[in-house]
Design a protein around this motif. Structure first.
Motif, short mmCIF file in Angstrom:
data_model
loop_
_atom_site.label_atom_id
_atom_site.label_comp_id
_atom_site.label_asym_id
_atom_site.label_seq_id
_atom_site.Cartn_x
_atom_site.Cartn_y
_atom_site.Cartn_z
N ARG A 210 -29.31 -0.34 63.56
CA ARG A 210 -29.88 -1.65 63.91
C ARG A 210 -29.82 -1.77 65.24
NH1 ARG A 210 -33.58 -5.40 63.05
NH2 ARG A 210 -33.06 -7.37 62.86
N TYR A 211 -28.41 -1.40 65.75
CA TYR A 211 -27.91 -1.69 67.34
C TYR A 211 -28.41 -0.67 68.01
CZ TYR A 211 -25.63 -6.00 65.96
OH TYR A 211 -25.53 -7.31 65.65
N GLY A 212 -29.12 0.36 67.70
CA GLY A 212 -29.65 1.47 68.52
C GLY A 212 -28.45 2.67 69.06
N SER A 213 -27.63 2.74 67.96
CA SER A 213 -26.64 3.72 67.99
C SER A 213 -26.94 4.75 67.01
CB SER A 213 -25.03 3.20 67.85
OG SER A 213 -24.04 4.23 67.93
N VAL A 214 -27.32 6.03 67.50
CA VAL A 214 -27.82 7.15 66.58
C VAL A 214 -26.65 7.58 65.78
CG1 VAL A 214 -28.83 9.34 66.31
CG2 VAL A 214 -29.76 7.87 68.24
N PRO A 215 -26.88 7.53 64.49
CA PRO A 215 -25.68 8.01 63.47
C PRO A 215 -25.69 9.52 63.39
CG PRO A 215 -27.62 7.36 62.04
CD PRO A 215 -28.17 7.07 63.76
N ILE A 216 -24.37 9.95 63.23
CA ILE A 216 -24.03 11.34 62.85
C ILE A 216 -23.15 11.26 61.47
CG2 ILE A 216 -22.77 13.48 63.64
CD1 ILE A 216 -23.21 12.55 66.55
N VAL A 217 -23.77 11.56 60.58
CA VAL A 217 -23.02 11.59 59.26
C VAL A 217 -23.13 12.72 58.16
CG1 VAL A 217 -24.03 9.35 59.08
CG2 VAL A 217 -25.12 11.00 57.99
N ARG A 218 -22.36 12.85 57.30
CA ARG A 218 -22.17 13.80 56.19
C ARG A 218 -23.10 13.58 55.10
NH1 ARG A 218 -19.37 14.84 51.58
NH2 ARG A 218 -19.57 16.93 50.73
N GLU A 219 -24.02 14.14 54.46
CA GLU A 219 -24.82 13.98 53.49
C GLU A 219 -24.21 13.86 52.26
OE1 GLU A 219 -27.85 17.19 53.37
OE2 GLU A 219 -28.34 16.93 55.54
N THR A 220 -23.69 12.56 52.09
CA THR A 220 -23.20 12.28 50.94
C THR A 220 -23.63 10.82 50.67
OG1 THR A 220 -21.27 11.87 49.42
CG2 THR A 220 -21.09 11.81 51.83
N GLY A 221 -23.70 10.51 49.20
CA GLY A 221 -23.85 8.93 48.80
C GLY A 221 -24.95 8.29 49.62
N GLY A 222 -24.66 7.02 49.94
CA GLY A 222 -25.84 6.17 50.64
C GLY A 222 -26.04 6.92 52.22
N THR B 199 -29.85 7.08 53.53
CA THR B 199 -30.62 6.19 54.53
C THR B 199 -30.65 6.85 55.84
OG1 THR B 199 -28.24 5.58 55.30
CG2 THR B 199 -29.24 4.22 53.72
N VAL B 200 -30.07 8.20 56.35
CA VAL B 200 -30.07 8.83 57.46
C VAL B 200 -30.97 10.10 57.26
CG1 VAL B 200 -28.91 10.08 59.41
CG2 VAL B 200 -28.07 8.14 58.25
N GLN B 201 -32.14 10.28 57.79
CA GLN B 201 -32.84 11.52 57.77
C GLN B 201 -32.78 12.53 58.85
OE1 GLN B 201 -34.53 8.47 57.13
NE2 GLN B 201 -33.87 8.81 55.08
N PRO B 202 -32.30 13.67 58.68
CA PRO B 202 -32.03 14.47 59.91
C PRO B 202 -33.00 14.78 61.00
CG PRO B 202 -32.40 15.78 57.95
CD PRO B 202 -32.39 14.35 57.54
N TYR B 203 -32.51 14.67 62.25
CA TYR B 203 -33.56 14.94 63.32
C TYR B 203 -34.18 16.20 63.53
CZ TYR B 203 -35.10 15.34 67.93
OH TYR B 203 -35.84 15.68 69.36
N GLU B 204 -35.50 16.06 63.27
CA GLU B 204 -36.33 17.46 63.71
C GLU B 204 -37.06 17.59 64.98
OE1 GLU B 204 -38.53 17.56 59.98
OE2 GLU B 204 -36.97 18.48 58.96
N SER B 205 -36.59 18.16 65.84
CA SER B 205 -37.17 18.26 67.09
C SER B 205 -38.68 18.81 67.12
CB SER B 205 -36.27 19.03 68.20
OG SER B 205 -35.91 20.40 67.49
N SER C 54 -38.97 13.76 64.18
CA SER C 54 -39.02 12.94 63.05
C SER C 54 -37.34 12.86 62.90
CB SER C 54 -39.68 13.51 62.13
OG SER C 54 -39.00 14.83 61.59
N GLY C 55 -37.28 11.95 62.03
CA GLY C 55 -35.80 11.72 61.70
C GLY C 55 -35.11 10.40 62.31
N ASN C 56 -34.10 10.07 61.92
CA ASN C 56 -33.32 8.80 62.65
C ASN C 56 -31.94 9.25 62.78
OD1 ASN C 56 -32.22 8.90 60.09
ND2 ASN C 56 -33.37 6.66 59.55
N GLY C 57 -31.45 10.49 62.73
CA GLY C 57 -30.11 10.58 62.94
C GLY C 57 -29.65 12.19 62.69
N TYR C 58 -28.42 12.40 62.88
CA TYR C 58 -27.86 13.84 62.57
C TYR C 58 -27.14 13.93 61.28
CZ TYR C 58 -29.52 15.27 67.27
OH TYR C 58 -30.42 15.43 68.46
N THR C 59 -27.39 15.02 60.83
CA THR C 59 -26.38 15.02 59.30
C THR C 59 -26.03 16.58 59.49
OG1 THR C 59 -28.46 15.97 57.93
CG2 THR C 59 -28.25 13.37 58.44
#
Length: 682
Positions: A590-602, A606-612, A616-621
Motif C-alpha cells: 500500500r505504501y509502495g514498498s515491494v515485498p520479498i516473502v516466502r510462499e506460505t500462508g497469507g 497476497t504476493v504474486q511473484p514478479y515475472e519480467s 506481471s506480479g507484485n513482489g518477489y517470492t
C-alpha cells in the motif's frame, strides 16, 4: 347422428309418414332456437362491451372470426348457442362439452402481444383456467368468453392498449399460441424476484482479547478493529466485547458509559464484573471491567493468564442478557476466548436461549493453544470432569482450550485459504493436525484485509510528505527523512530493505542471521523494527554496530515509526517460516514498498511473484525455507531497483493499486454466519 340411425324406419311405410310431421316441427323449433340464441348472444356481447375496459375490445371482436372459419369449425358454431336450447332436455347433452374447447382458447391466443409484455399477462391465464371451466359447461357461447378474459386481465390493460394501436386487428390464420410459455416463464421469474423476502441482518457478538485502536500487540488487534465495522457497513448488527485494560481505560475511559455491575461465578469463586459501553464506527463496543485481572501495564505474559481469560469468557456468557441485542452468532478468536463456545454448550443444557446461539472460532495462530494441567479443569475453569473424560478438552495429558473450542464451534475459520490447508499438516499445526482434519467439514479460509483509510499514504499524518500511485514524488522525501531520523547515509539510489516484525523464530529471522553478511555486501541499507526474543535483539544490536550507517535496529514497537518504515523503504522482507495471514506485506505494498516473502500462508495468497518476461506480479517470492533461496531473490530485487528503474516503478504501482479492503472479507464472513444459521445467501 347415432340417434337418427337407431330410429329411422324404411321408406314408404306408415311409420315414415308419421315421422315426417314431428321432423318438420323439430326443424322449425331448431330454427327458432338458433334465432333466439343469436339475439341473446348479441345482447350479452353488447352488455360486455359497456362493462369491459377499453383494452379488451380487441378480444371481444374476435368471435366474428368463426363466420369465415373452415368447415371443420362450422359445426361447432352451430352447437354453441346452448342457452336457447336449455329448455329442451334432449339438446343439452355432451355436444356442448365436446365442442367448447377450441372456442375457449381461441380468443386468448389471438391477443396481439409484444415480447416485453408477457410478465403482466401470464397470471391471467393461470388464474382464469380453473374458473372458466364451470361457466363453459353452462354457456360455452363464444361471445360470453370475451367479458371473462377482459375481467381476468386488468393488469395487462396498458400493454394490450399499446399493442392495439401499434398493430392491425389480429387475423384468425395467425395464432399467437407459441408466446404463451414465454409469458408464464417470465411472469414466474418476476414474481419470485418481487416476492423474495429481504435478507435479515445477522446479529453478531465479536469476542476478542485486543482490538485497535484500543489496545494492540499484533495482527489480531488489526482484524478485530477492522472486521466489525466492515460487517456493520454491510448491514449486520455488530457488537464487540473485550477486557477493559488499564491502557484502554486511561485513553478512552471518558468516552464510555457505565451499563451495570454484577458477580460472575468461576469455579468456586464469585467475582466482581463491571460492564461499560461506547459506540464507534457503527459498532457497539463493550468492555469487561475487573481491576484485579486487567489493571496491568501489559495485555499478556502473566502467570495467571489462564484464570484471567477464563473469567473474561465466563463474563461474555453471563452478560448476554445485558447487551443491546441478543446475538445469533458469537465470533471468538484464538485461545483467549476459546472457553466461550465451551461455556455456551455447558450452560445451554439448562438454557434454551443459549442453545440457539451459533459459534464461530477464528484461528489466527495455532501455535498458541492455551494448555494447562489437568487439575485446572474444575478448580480454575469451573468445568465438569466429563469434558476431560470424553476427550473434548484433553490433549497429550493437558487441558487444551483451543482443541475444545475447535470441536465445539459450529464453524472454524483460518485467516487465509492457504493457512487453512496448511493446518492439516504436522509441520504447521503444532500437534493439532488430527483435530484440524476432524474439523475439515466446517473449516473455512478467509483472507484478512487492512484498513485502507488508515493505511493511505495520500492522507497519512505520520509521513513527512504524502504521495499516491499516480504521484510518487512524496515517497522520495519520506525515504530521505527516514535516513535522516535513523542515521543512515543519505543516498537516494540505494534501496532500503525494511522489516517490521516480532523478533521470533517463526518469522524467519534465523535465515536473515545466516546470510546477513552476504546481504550487506550488496549496495543496500536495512531497517529492522520490533521486539521479541533476546537472542535476536542481541544479534541485531551487534549488526548495527558492525554496519554503522547502513543498518539500524529499532528495538521497540512504535506505530508511527512503523508507518515511516513502510513509506521510506523500497523493499520489504518477510521470510516467515509460517505466516497465517500477515498484514505487513499488504501495508508495505500500500505504501509502495515491494515485498520479498516466502510462499506460505497469507503471504502466498497476497504476493504474486514478479515475472519480467511478461511484466506481471507484485513482489518477489521463494518457496523453500532456505537462506540461499532468500538471498537469491533479494539480489534480484536489488538489481531491478538499481538497473531497471522503470520496471521497478511499474511493479511498485501494481502493489499500491491492489484492493486489500475488508469489504471482500466481510462478505465471506457473512456467508459463513448465514451458513451456520441455516439461511440462504444473498
Amino acid at each position: 347422428m347415432t340417434e337418427k340411425k337407431a330410429n329411422k324406419p324404411e321408406a314408404g311405410t306408415p311409420a315414415e309418414k308419421s315421422a315426417a310431421k314431428p321432423k318438420a316441427s323439430r326443424a322449425k323449433k331448431s330454427t327458432t332456437a338458433k334465432t333466439a340464441a343469436k339475439k341473446s348472444a348479441a345482447k350479452t356481447a353488447a352488455a360486455a362491451e359497456k362493462k369491459a375496459p377499453a383494452p379488451a375490445a380487441a378480444v371481444t371482436e374476435e368471435p366474428k372470426a368463426p363466420v369465415t372459419a373452415p368447415a371443420g369449425e362450422e359445426k361447432s358454431l352451430k352447437v354453441r348457442p346452448t342457452t336457447a336450447v336449455a329448455h329442451s332436455p334432449e339438446r343439452k347433452p355432451p355436444v356442448a362439452v365436446e365442442e367448447k374447447k377450441p372456442l375457449a382458447v381461441q380468443p386468448e391466443r389471438k391477443v396481439p402481444m409484444k415480447a416485453s409484455e408477457p410478465a403482466a399477462a401470464a397470471p391471467a391465464k393461470q388464474e382464469t383456467a380453473p374458473k372458466a371451466a364451470p361457466a363453459e359447461e353452462k354457456a360455452p357461447a363464444a361471445p360470453e368468453q370475451a367479458p371473462q378474459a377482459s375481467a381476468a386481465e386488468p393488469k395487462a390493460a396498458p400493454a394490450e392498449k399499446k399493442a392495439e394501436t401499434a398493430a392491425p386487428a389480429p387475423q384468425p390464420e395467425e395464432p399467437q399460441a407459441p408466446a404463451a410459455p414465454v409469458k408464464e416463464e417470465s411472469t414466474m421469474a418476476s414474481e419470485e424476484k418481487t416476492n423474495a423476502p429481504d435478507r435479515q441482518p445477522v446479529r453478531v457478538l465479536y469476542v476478542t482479547s485486543e482490538a485497535a485502536p484500543f489496545c494492540k500487540t499484533g495482527g489480531l488487534a488489526d482484524v478485530a478493529g477492522s472486521l466489525p465495522p466492515a460487517l456493520a457497513a454491510e448491514g449486520e448488527q455488530v457488537a464487540v466485547m473485550l477486557p477493559l485494560y488499564q491502557r484502554v481505560k486511561e485513553k478512552f475511559g471518558e468516552q464510555m458509559s457505565f451499563v451495570k455491575w454484577t458477580y460472575v461465578r468461576l469455579g468456586w469463586r464469585s467475582i466482581y464484573c463491571g460492564l461499560f459501553r461506547m459506540e464507534r464506527d457503527g459498532v457497539i463496543w463493550y468492555f469487561v471491567d475487573n481491576e484485579q485481572y486487567f489493571r496491568r501495564p501489559e495485555l499478556y505474559g502473566y502467570y495467571d493468564d489462564g484464570e484471567r481469560f477464563a473469567f473474561f469468557s465466563r463474563c461474555v456468557v453471563e452478560l448476554l442478557p445485558s447487551l443491546d441485542f441478543w446475538p445469533e452468532v458469537v465470533h471468538c478468536n484464538d485461545w483467549q476466548t476459546a472457553l466461550v463456545p465451551i461455556y455456551l454448550k455447558d450452560d445451554g443444557v439448562r438454557d434454551e436461549r443459549l442453545r440457539s446461539i451459533r459459534t464461530v472460532l477464528t484461528v489466527h495462530n495455532i501455535e498458541y493453544q492455551g494448555r494447562y494441567g489437568k487439575d485446572t479443569l474444575g478448580d480454575l475453569f469451573g468445568l465438569d470432569h466429563g469434558w476431560w473424560d470424553d476427550g473434548t478438552i484433553a490433549m497429550d495429558g493437558d487441558v487444551n482450550l483451543l482443541k475444545g473450542a475447535l470441536l465445539m464451534a459450529d464453524a472454524v475459520t483460518a485467516v487465509s485459504p492457504t493457512y487453512a490447508q496448511e493446518l492439516k499438516y504436522s509441520y504447521f499445526a503444532h500437534g493439532m493436525e488430527s483435530v484440524m482434519n476432524a474439523c475439515d467439514y466446517k473449516l473455512y479460509g478467509v483472507l484478512n484485509g487492512i484498513d485502507m483509510k488508515r493505511y493511505d499514504p495520500a492522507t497519512d499524518a505520520d509521513l513527512a510528505a504524502n504521495y499516491s500511485a499516480n504521484d510518487l514524488t512524496g515517497k522520495a522525501v519520506d525515504k530521505a527523512e527516514l535516513q535522516r531520523m535513523l542515521g543512515l547515509r543519505q543516498d537516494p539510489d540505494v534501496p532500503i530493505i525494511g522489516m517490521v516484525s516480532r523478533l521470533v523464530a517463526h518469522k524467519g529471522l534465523d535465515l536473515v542471521c545466516e546470510v546477513l553478511r552476504d546481504i550487506m555486501e550488496l549496495p543496500v541499507q536495512m531497517v529492522i523494527l520490533g521486539r521479541g526474543d533476546h537472542r535476536y535483539e542481541e544479534f541485531f544490536r551487534w549488526a548495527q554496530r558492525q554496519y554503522e550507517g547502513r543498518l539500524v535496529a529499532y528495538l521497540a514497537y512504535d506505530e508511527a515509526m512503523a508507518t515511516r518504515v513502510y513509506a521510506g523503504s523500497d523493499l520489504f522482507l518477510m521470510p516467515s517460516k509460517s505466516e497465517p495471514c500477515g498484514l505487513s506485506q499488504m501495508i508495505a505494498m500500500r505504501y509502495g514498498s515491494v515485498p520479498i516473502v516466502r510462499e506460505t500462508g497469507g503471504l502466498k495468497d497476497t504476493v504474486q511473484p514478479y515475472e519480467s518476461w511478461r511484466d506481471s506480479g507484485n513482489g518477489y517470492t521463494f518457496a523453500d525455507y532456505n537462506s540461499g533461496d532468500m538471498l537469491y531473490v533479494i539480489r534480484a530485487a536489488a538489481g531491478l531497483y538499481r538497473d531497471y528503474r522503470d520496471a521497478y516503478s511499474r511493479l511498485q504501482k501494481r502493489g499500491m493499486t491492489q484492493d486489500f479492503s475488508w469489504n471482500r472479507s466481510a462478505c465471506e464472513y457473512r456467508r459463513i454466519y448465514e451458513n451456520v444459521l441455516g439461511r440462504s445467501h444473498r
